[in-house]
Enzyme design. Sequence first.
Site, PDB file in Angstrom:
ATOM      1  CG  ASP A  96      37.199  36.494  35.619  1.00  4.95           C
ATOM      2  OD1 ASP A  96      38.070  36.710  36.369  1.00  4.95           O
ATOM      3  OD2 ASP A  96      37.161  35.452  34.812  1.00  4.95           O
ATOM      4  CG  ASP A  99      37.200  31.290  43.644  1.00  4.16           C
ATOM      5  OD1 ASP A  99      36.071  31.111  44.627  1.00  4.16           O
ATOM      6  OD2 ASP A  99      37.437  30.204  42.957  1.00  4.16           O
ATOM      7  CG  PHE A 148      32.408  26.568  38.044  1.00  2.00           C
ATOM      8  CD1 PHE A 148      33.824  27.107  38.411  1.00  2.00           C
ATOM      9  CD2 PHE A 148      31.980  26.857  36.736  1.00  2.00           C
ATOM     10  CE1 PHE A 148      34.552  27.385  37.548  1.00  2.00           C
ATOM     11  CE2 PHE A 148      33.140  27.090  35.953  1.00  2.00           C
ATOM     12  CZ  PHE A 148      34.274  27.379  36.151  1.00  2.00           C
TER      13      PHE A 148
HETATM   14  P1  5GP Z   1      41.175  32.984  42.429  1.00  3.57           P
HETATM   15  O1  5GP Z   1      42.695  32.979  42.228  1.00  3.57           O
HETATM   16  O2  5GP Z   1      40.582  34.130  43.155  1.00  3.57           O
HETATM   17  O3  5GP Z   1      40.829  31.654  43.383  1.00  3.57           O
HETATM   18  O4  5GP Z   1      40.562  32.595  41.070  1.00  3.57           O
HETATM   19  C1  5GP Z   1      40.512  33.533  40.142  1.00  3.57           C
HETATM   20  C2  5GP Z   1      40.337  33.040  38.838  1.00  3.57           C
HETATM   21  O5  5GP Z   1      39.551  31.611  38.823  1.00  3.57           O
HETATM   22  C3  5GP Z   1      39.314  33.888  38.114  1.00  3.57           C
HETATM   23  O6  5GP Z   1      39.721  34.973  37.290  1.00  3.57           O
HETATM   24  C4  5GP Z   1      38.509  32.914  37.152  1.00  3.57           C
HETATM   25  O7  5GP Z   1      39.450  32.713  35.931  1.00  3.57           O
HETATM   26  C5  5GP Z   1      38.512  31.664  38.020  1.00  3.57           C
HETATM   27  N1  5GP Z   1      37.265  31.427  38.719  1.00  3.57           N
HETATM   28  C6  5GP Z   1      37.163  31.643  39.862  1.00  3.57           C
HETATM   29  N2  5GP Z   1      35.770  31.383  40.238  1.00  3.57           N
HETATM   30  C7  5GP Z   1      35.064  30.979  38.954  1.00  3.57           C
HETATM   31  C8  5GP Z   1      33.864  30.714  38.543  1.00  3.57           C
HETATM   32  O8  5GP Z   1      32.791  30.609  39.336  1.00  3.57           O
HETATM   33  N3  5GP Z   1      33.438  30.484  37.309  1.00  3.57           N
HETATM   34  C9  5GP Z   1      34.608  30.958  36.243  1.00  3.57           C
HETATM   35  N4  5GP Z   1      34.262  30.495  35.062  1.00  3.57           N
HETATM   36  N5  5GP Z   1      35.746  30.848  36.762  1.00  3.57           N
HETATM   37  C10 5GP Z   1      36.185  31.158  37.884  1.00  3.57           C
END
Ligand code: 5GP
Length: 171
Positions: A96, A99, A148
């Site tokens: 999805d 981040d 977010f």
């Molecule tokens: P990362 O490991 O890249 O920091 O985070 C990945 C996961 O964090 C994504 O698969 C998602 O589930 C969650 N995530 C990161 N940013 C957002 C956001 O803006 N909104 C939501 N709902 N989930 C996020």
Amino acid sequence: MPDIDTLIDAETIAQRVKELGAQITKEHAGEELVLVPVLNGSFVFAADLARAIDLPLSIDFFGCRSYEGTSSTGVVQTTLDLSHSIEGKVVIVVEDIVDTGLTMAYMLDNLRTRRPAKVHLASLLSKPARRKIEVDIDYLGFEIEDVFVIGYGLDFDELYRNLPYLGVLRT
Ligand code: 5GP
């Protein structure tokens, strides 16, 4: 329902997902693909992307979690493993949002130990400003600011996944 500002509307998402599907179809002509949606957030994107790809493909879900509320815990937990071998297969991981990149770095390393022919990454969203580890996204829907987002599969404390568009909660 609290106030939600629209970030990307349903029509714009649908158009971009079609384009990504067409690009994957072109670049993988003659191949059989395994789509690996990362649960839970990518289930809506994966369902639309799969139907936009005109190639033989199978779907095998992978579950992991790294978020509680709106802040990354930095800890990636596997909640569901693949049910089939991906050895020798062309895999497209469907995420999805990338981040910090920690979840995808973990996930891609994990999948590569299973000796697939190739692993590609399709992500609906990317927040480059938040990156802690570099991740190559082969098929990216939209680059966004550090906000977010909810909707189109993405949650806030498990709610809002059913919104048909991408939005930001107004605080
Ligand atoms: P990362 O490991 O890249 O920091 O985070 C990945 C996961 O964090 C994504 O698969 C998602 O589930 C969650 N995530 C990161 N940013 C957002 C956001 O803006 N909104 C939501 N709902 N989930 C996020």
